[in-house]
Design an enzyme around this catalytic site. Structure first.
Site, short mmCIF file in Angstrom:
data_model
loop_
_atom_site.label_atom_id
_atom_site.label_comp_id
_atom_site.label_asym_id
_atom_site.label_seq_id
_atom_site.Cartn_x
_atom_site.Cartn_y
_atom_site.Cartn_z
N THR A 16 0.82 -1.22 0.00
CA THR A 16 0.00 0.00 0.00
C THR A 16 0.86 1.27 0.00
OG1 THR A 16 -1.45 1.29 1.45
CG2 THR A 16 -0.15 -0.39 2.51
N TYR A 27 -2.10 -0.27 10.35
CA TYR A 27 -2.21 -0.85 9.00
C TYR A 27 -0.94 -0.57 8.21
CZ TYR A 27 -3.87 -1.44 4.14
OH TYR A 27 -4.01 -1.81 2.82
N1 LIG Z 1 -8.47 -1.74 -2.95
C1 LIG Z 1 -7.48 -0.86 -2.83
O1 LIG Z 1 -7.63 0.30 -3.20
C2 LIG Z 1 -6.15 -1.29 -2.23
C3 LIG Z 1 -5.13 -0.34 -2.12
C4 LIG Z 1 -3.90 -0.72 -1.58
C5 LIG Z 1 -3.69 -2.02 -1.19
N2 LIG Z 1 -4.70 -2.93 -1.29
C6 LIG Z 1 -4.43 -4.30 -0.88
O2 LIG Z 1 -4.95 -5.19 -1.86
C7 LIG Z 1 -5.39 -6.40 -1.22
C8 LIG Z 1 -6.82 -6.72 -1.65
O3 LIG Z 1 -7.65 -5.63 -1.28
P1 LIG Z 1 -9.19 -5.55 -1.69
O4 LIG Z 1 -9.50 -4.12 -1.96
O5 LIG Z 1 -9.51 -6.57 -2.70
O6 LIG Z 1 -9.87 -5.91 -0.29
P2 LIG Z 1 -11.07 -6.91 0.06
O7 LIG Z 1 -11.41 -6.66 1.48
O8 LIG Z 1 -12.16 -6.81 -0.94
O9 LIG Z 1 -10.37 -8.34 -0.10
C9 LIG Z 1 -9.60 -8.94 0.92
C10 LIG Z 1 -10.07 -10.38 1.03
O10 LIG Z 1 -9.26 -11.01 2.05
C11 LIG Z 1 -10.13 -11.81 2.86
N3 LIG Z 1 -9.50 -11.94 4.17
C12 LIG Z 1 -9.41 -11.00 5.15
N4 LIG Z 1 -8.76 -11.51 6.21
C13 LIG Z 1 -8.40 -12.77 5.89
C14 LIG Z 1 -7.72 -13.80 6.57
N5 LIG Z 1 -7.27 -13.61 7.82
N6 LIG Z 1 -7.52 -14.98 5.95
C15 LIG Z 1 -8.00 -15.18 4.68
N7 LIG Z 1 -8.69 -14.26 4.00
C16 LIG Z 1 -8.88 -13.06 4.59
C17 LIG Z 1 -11.46 -11.05 2.89
O11 LIG Z 1 -12.55 -11.88 3.21
C18 LIG Z 1 -11.53 -10.52 1.45
O12 LIG Z 1 -12.19 -11.43 0.60
C19 LIG Z 1 -5.20 -6.19 0.27
O13 LIG Z 1 -3.97 -6.77 0.62
C20 LIG Z 1 -5.11 -4.69 0.42
O14 LIG Z 1 -4.34 -4.31 1.54
C21 LIG Z 1 -5.93 -2.60 -1.81
#
Ligand SMILES: NC(=O)c1ccc[n+]([C@@H]2O[C@H](COP(=O)([O-])OP(=O)(O)OC[C@H]3O[C@@H](n4cnc5c(N)ncnc54)[C@H](O)[C@@H]3O)[C@@H](O)[C@H]2O)c1
Length: 364
Positions: free
Chosen positions: A132, A173
């Site tokens: 991130t 975070y």
């Molecule tokens: N969406 C963004 O803008 C963004 C920006 C920067 C980084 N990220 C990173 O990208 C990744 C995906 O993000 P996203 O937006 O798809 O989020 P999201 O919340 O839609 O997806 C995360 C998934 O991980 C699962 N999860 C959570 N805890 C878990 C655990 N302990 N064990 C197994 N599964 C678990 C959740 O159920 C969910 O399906 C994350 O690592 C996030 O930090 C996202």
């Protein structure tokens, strides 16, 4: 799963917003078997799970309900994988402040479990980790001022934040993802694993169950469409660059194609200078495109919030040839279309308990 498939890919967090879009793309490859590991804790992701099961190629999809904190479950899921996309995470800064222990276990320990599983595997898997922009902290080194409805940066020749920006983990975070980010990078140096880190800013598009704490672009548009009050933290002039999730998936595919070249590298990833928007500009755009009035409530700025974050994607472009293709309008169009197709589901926003009940029904 089809026995003939040669490439086995593990996607942790595969039911999430980015994960489900990635799984959809991978299932297009007839030679690829996809294993999805998710604990389904994110509200709404059961809808992605149900949707994934309807896709062509679903006979090559294996869905495992499991937690990245569970070392044995992660090792088992990773045992024969050629590629691992580690997306599962506790994703909200606000939640990390309320419960830093869980945030650390999921993001730092969970990532460590994935790395250890990769290190102990005989497959030498490619590991891509979604980090991130929060690892750069509040970017006090980039002075800003307000111009019109947004902050602008005052740094000579500024074309976005590059990977050489000093790290400054801020918020639990930021710390847990930052620790994971450094581990992933170091496992390439110490254990010669083909790992890569994507430090992503704001990703948006279909299949995002955005809420107040994470997924602000979708959250704003859904809220305006439902006539809900939106809380703006700070003055609303904060600027972000937004990347369409399909452009992100393209970037993942471009990185895997040159896995030894991206080994041990970190890449900033977002919409870049041409896809920037401020909070208030986005709200006005939602108002314009829906014809519905805004209901706003202002509150204090969140700790560590960056007044301006714009990614420089030059390094990733140079190493992989990738370029984003979708515009901000494309992004909003795709979110709005997803809303119209799924409005009842999005409006209902099922709780974690409801997710679990649904899963039980499905599995039974
Ligand atoms: N969406 C963004 O803008 C963004 C920006 C920067 C980084 N990220 C990173 O990208 C990744 C995906 O993000 P996203 O937006 O798809 O989020 P999201 O919340 O839609 O997806 C995360 C998934 O991980 C699962 N999860 C959570 N805890 C878990 C655990 N302990 N064990 C197994 N599964 C678990 C959740 O159920 C969910 O399906 C994350 O690592 C996030 O930090 C996202």
């Amino acid at each position: 799963m089809g026995a003939a498939s040669r490439n086995i890919v593990l996607v942790t967090g595969g039911a999430g917003f980015i994960g489900s879009n990635l799984v959809e793309r991978l299932l297009d490859e007839p030679d690829t078997r996809v294993r999805l590991l998710d604990n389904f804790s994110r509200r709404g992701v059961m809808h992605n799970y149900e949707w994934l099961r309807t896709l062509a190629g679903n006979n090559r999809l294996e869905i495992i309900e499991g937690d990245v904190r569970d070392t044995a479950a992660v090792r088992k899921a990773a045992r024969d994988a050629n590629e691992i996309y580690h997306l599962a995470a506790q994703v909200a800064v606000t939640t990390s402040v309320d419960d830093p222990a869980t945030d650390f276990e999921v993001n730092a320990v969970g990532t460590f479990n994935v790395l250890e599983a990769a290190r102990l595997s005989s497959r030498n898997p490619f590991v891509l980790f979604t980090s991130t922009n929060k690892v750069y902290g509040s970017l006090d080194g980039i002075p800003v001022s307000v111009q019109g409805s947004r902050y602008v940066a005052h740094r000579a020749g500024f074309r976005g934040v590059t990977e050489s920006e000093p790290l400054d983990f801020h918020s639990p975070y930021g710390c847990s993802k930052g620790a994971a980010d450094q581990y992933v990078r170091d496992y390439a140096r110490i254990y010669n694993l083909d790992t890569a880190v994507f430090r992503m800013s704001c990703v948006a598009g279909p299949r995002q169950f955005g809420n107040e704490d994470q997924g602000w672009v979708a959250h704003f548009l859904y809220s305006v469409l439902q006539g809900r009050t939106i809380t703006v933290c700070g003055d609303g002039f904060q600027v972000r660059d937004v990347l369409h999730v399909h452009d992100l998936i393209d970037a993942m595919m471009a990185a895997r194609a040159v896995r030894t070249c991206v080994r041990g590298e970190v890449y900033n990833l977002g919409g870049g200078m041409v896809r920037t928007i401020s909070v208030i500009e986005l709200l006005r755009e939602c108002e314009r495109r829906t014809g519905l009035p805004l209901h706003l409530d202002y509150t204090a700025v969140r700790p560590g919030d960056q007044p301006l974050y714009i990614s420089s994607t030059a390094k990733l472009e140079a190493h992989t040839g990738w370029k984003p293709r979708r515009s901000l309008t494309d992004i909003l169009d795709s979110i709005e279309a997803f809303w119209h197709e799924n409005r009842e589901r999005i409006a209902a926003e099922p709780s974690q308990a409801a997710n679990a009940a649904l899963l039980e029904q499905e599995v039974a």
